[in-house]
Enzyme design. Sequence first.
Site, PDB file in Angstrom:
ATOM      1  N   LEU A 106      42.604  -4.939 -13.370  1.00  0.00           N
ATOM      2  CA  LEU A 106      42.169  -4.189 -12.184  1.00  0.00           C
ATOM      3  C   LEU A 106      43.309  -3.359 -11.609  1.00  0.00           C
ATOM      4  O   LEU A 106      43.113  -2.203 -11.209  1.00  0.00           O
ATOM      5  CB  LEU A 106      41.647  -5.165 -11.132  1.00  0.00           C
TER       6      LEU A 106
ATOM      7  N   ARG B 225      26.840 -32.432  -6.292  1.00  0.00           N
ATOM      8  CA  ARG B 225      25.559 -31.863  -5.854  1.00  0.00           C
ATOM      9  C   ARG B 225      24.656 -31.521  -7.032  1.00  0.00           C
ATOM     10  O   ARG B 225      23.432 -31.594  -6.937  1.00  0.00           O
ATOM     11  CB  ARG B 225      25.794 -30.610  -5.004  1.00  0.00           C
TER      12      ARG B 225
ATOM     13  N   ARG C 163      25.015  -9.800 -10.570  1.00  0.00           N
ATOM     14  CA  ARG C 163      24.048  -9.859  -9.481  1.00  0.00           C
ATOM     15  C   ARG C 163      24.448  -8.836  -8.428  1.00  0.00           C
ATOM     16  O   ARG C 163      25.537  -8.915  -7.868  1.00  0.00           O
ATOM     17  CB  ARG C 163      23.994 -11.265  -8.874  1.00  0.00           C
TER      18      ARG C 163
ATOM     19  N   SER D 244      20.267 -12.982   4.570  1.00  0.00           N
ATOM     20  CA  SER D 244      21.200 -13.013   5.701  1.00  0.00           C
ATOM     21  C   SER D 244      21.785 -11.649   6.002  1.00  0.00           C
ATOM     22  O   SER D 244      22.311 -11.409   7.087  1.00  0.00           O
ATOM     23  CB  SER D 244      22.342 -13.992   5.412  1.00  0.00           C
TER      24      SER D 244
ATOM     25  N   GLU E 116      34.824 -15.399 -11.857  1.00  0.00           N
ATOM     26  CA  GLU E 116      33.860 -14.730 -10.986  1.00  0.00           C
ATOM     27  C   GLU E 116      34.569 -13.575 -10.279  1.00  0.00           C
ATOM     28  O   GLU E 116      35.622 -13.768  -9.663  1.00  0.00           O
ATOM     29  CB  GLU E 116      33.292 -15.689  -9.940  1.00  0.00           C
TER      30      GLU E 116
ATOM     31  N   GLU F  12      30.769 -13.756   9.049  1.00  0.00           N
ATOM     32  CA  GLU F  12      29.592 -14.600   8.806  1.00  0.00           C
ATOM     33  C   GLU F  12      30.023 -15.968   8.286  1.00  0.00           C
ATOM     34  O   GLU F  12      29.475 -17.005   8.686  1.00  0.00           O
ATOM     35  CB  GLU F  12      28.666 -13.905   7.806  1.00  0.00           C
ATOM     36  N   HIS F  13      31.001 -15.980   7.400  1.00  0.00           N
ATOM     37  CA  HIS F  13      31.527 -17.246   6.874  1.00  0.00           C
ATOM     38  C   HIS F  13      32.157 -18.067   7.984  1.00  0.00           C
ATOM     39  O   HIS F  13      31.975 -19.291   8.068  1.00  0.00           O
ATOM     40  CB  HIS F  13      32.550 -16.965   5.774  1.00  0.00           C
TER      41      HIS F  13
END
Length: 203
Positions: free
Chosen positions: A36, A71, A120, A129, A154, A169-170
């Site tokens: 990058l 989870r 995505r 949201s 990612e 928001e986080h």
Amino acid sequence: MEINNNVFETFEGGIRQYLAQMQLYDAAIKEVKTKLEILDNEFSIKYDHNPIHNILSRLKSPLSIMQKLKRRDLPLNLESLKTGMNDIAGIRVICNYLDDIYHIADLLTGQDDVKLLLRRDYIKHPKPSGYRSLHMIVEVPIFLAKEKRYMRVEVQLRTIAMDFWASLEHDLRYKSDKNIPTNISTEMLRCADDIALIDGKMQ
């Protein structure tokens, strides 16, 4: 399966095996980050324009990894790290303009040693949201002393305005224990829409 302060007590193979795997993810981050930076430098020289405002990177914390595996009802072992999670190594690319996001994403995934596994687009299709960002899972080779390994990273690409909104928001979710009051959620969604309009005008 209980997760305690010593997260390695329940990890098959122990801390040494875990740290060896993290070293591979760290190498993958460096590989993608370098690509990058090279692209950004090339644009600076050729076109007098830096499409990338900032690059942030992180390795998911041991506790977060163990909790996510729990989870998903996955065993705490090396195989689960390799196949059950795509976001252990993460890079966030903050771009100046909307077009820069897609241009950099296409140039990165167009390189012959970068394999795109998942894409995505939460910019064209925002989350309920209001969250906007382009997410990609890429696989890159890293070269070790005696072998070549392919590692997943990612990559999130967003504008400065999108990152500003996502950070607030986080922070709200963290302070509200993940349950933001309805009136605040509605106002945050309006702000996200306003920011999207601003990004379009700045473009």
